[in-house]
Design an enzyme around this catalytic site. Structure first.
Site, PDB file in Angstrom:
ATOM      1  N   HIS A  42       0.848  -1.190   0.000  1.00  0.00           N
ATOM      2  CA  HIS A  42       0.000   0.000   0.000  1.00  0.00           C
ATOM      3  C   HIS A  42       0.883   1.238   0.000  1.00  0.00           C
ATOM      4  O   HIS A  42       2.044   1.189   0.395  1.00  0.00           O
ATOM      5  CB  HIS A  42      -0.963   0.016   1.196  1.00  0.00           C
ATOM      6  CG  HIS A  42      -0.298  -0.048   2.528  1.00  0.00           C
ATOM      7  ND1 HIS A  42       0.261  -1.205   3.031  1.00  0.00           N
ATOM      8  CD2 HIS A  42      -0.114   0.899   3.479  1.00  0.00           C
ATOM      9  CE1 HIS A  42       0.766  -0.972   4.222  1.00  0.00           C
ATOM     10  NE2 HIS A  42       0.561   0.305   4.525  1.00  0.00           N
TER      11      HIS A  42
ATOM     12  N   HIS B 178       0.886   5.310   1.188  1.00  0.00           N
ATOM     13  CA  HIS B 178       0.254   6.384   1.953  1.00  0.00           C
ATOM     14  C   HIS B 178       0.323   7.683   1.157  1.00  0.00           C
ATOM     15  O   HIS B 178       1.372   8.023   0.613  1.00  0.00           O
ATOM     16  CB  HIS B 178       0.991   6.616   3.278  1.00  0.00           C
ATOM     17  CG  HIS B 178       0.910   5.473   4.224  1.00  0.00           C
ATOM     18  ND1 HIS B 178       0.018   5.451   5.266  1.00  0.00           N
ATOM     19  CD2 HIS B 178       1.616   4.312   4.294  1.00  0.00           C
ATOM     20  CE1 HIS B 178       0.179   4.330   5.943  1.00  0.00           C
ATOM     21  NE2 HIS B 178       1.135   3.619   5.370  1.00  0.00           N
TER      22      HIS B 178
END
Length: 140
Positions: free
Chosen positions: A99, A101
Site C-alpha cells: 500500500h 500512503h
C-alpha cells in the site's frame, strides 16, 4: 488472501471511506491519519510488498498517486504531500499488503516523520555504489 485486512478493504468486503476506486485499486481514508485527508492506495490483488508487486502495477500505482495528489491538493488546499511506502518490518511496514500512503501536508501541521541525518562518507559511498552497480549488471 483470506486473512488480509487490506485485501478485504480493497475489495469492499469491509466498509471503508473510499475516495476512489477502479478495477485495480481502491483509495481509502486512513483510520489513523497523520493529517487531514491521509489516504491509502490499496491494490485489489494481494502483494505483500514492493518486491512482489509486478512492475506494470508499480507504474500504475505511481500514476494513480500522482493523479490523487493533484486532485487532493486542490480539494483540500494543502501545502504539500508525502508519498510513503514501507517494505518490511524494519522499514515500518505493519500490514503486509502493499500500500502507499498519501499524506497531505499543511504548513505547521507537525505531522512529520523522519530520520536523523547521517553523513555520507567516502568509504560508504564507494561500497554502496560498487555493490548496487554490480547488482544492476547481474540483473540485466
Amino acid at each position: 488472501m483470506e486473512d488480509c485486512i487490506f485485501c478485504k478493504l480493497a475489495n469492499g468486503i469491509f466498509d471503508s471511506a473510499t475516495i476512489y476506486e477502479d478495477g485495480l485499486f481502491r483509495v481509502i481514508l486512513d483510520l489513523g491519519p497523520a493529517s487531514k485527508g491521509h489516504a491509502l492506495i490499496l491494490p485489489k490483488q494481494h502483494y505483500a510488498n514492493i518486491y512482489e508487486l509486478p512492475e506494470e502495477l508499480a507504474m500504475k500505482t505511481m500514476a494513480l498517486a500522482k493523479r490523487m495528489v493533484e486532485v487532493m491538493t486542490k480539494a483540500l488546499a494543502c501545502d504539500g504531500f508525502n508519498l510513503v511506502q514501507n517494505n518490511g518490518e524494519a522499514a515500518g511496514q505493519t500490514v503486509f499488503h502493499f500500500h502507499m500512503h498519501l499524506i497531505p501536508r499543511y504548513k505547521g501541521d507537525h505531522a512529520g516523520f523522519g530520520w536523523n541525518d547521517g553523513k555520507l562518507t567516502d568509504e560508504v559511498k564507494a561500497e554502496v555504489m560498487s555493490k548496487v552497480q554490480a547488482e544492476l549488471v547481474r540483473a540485466e
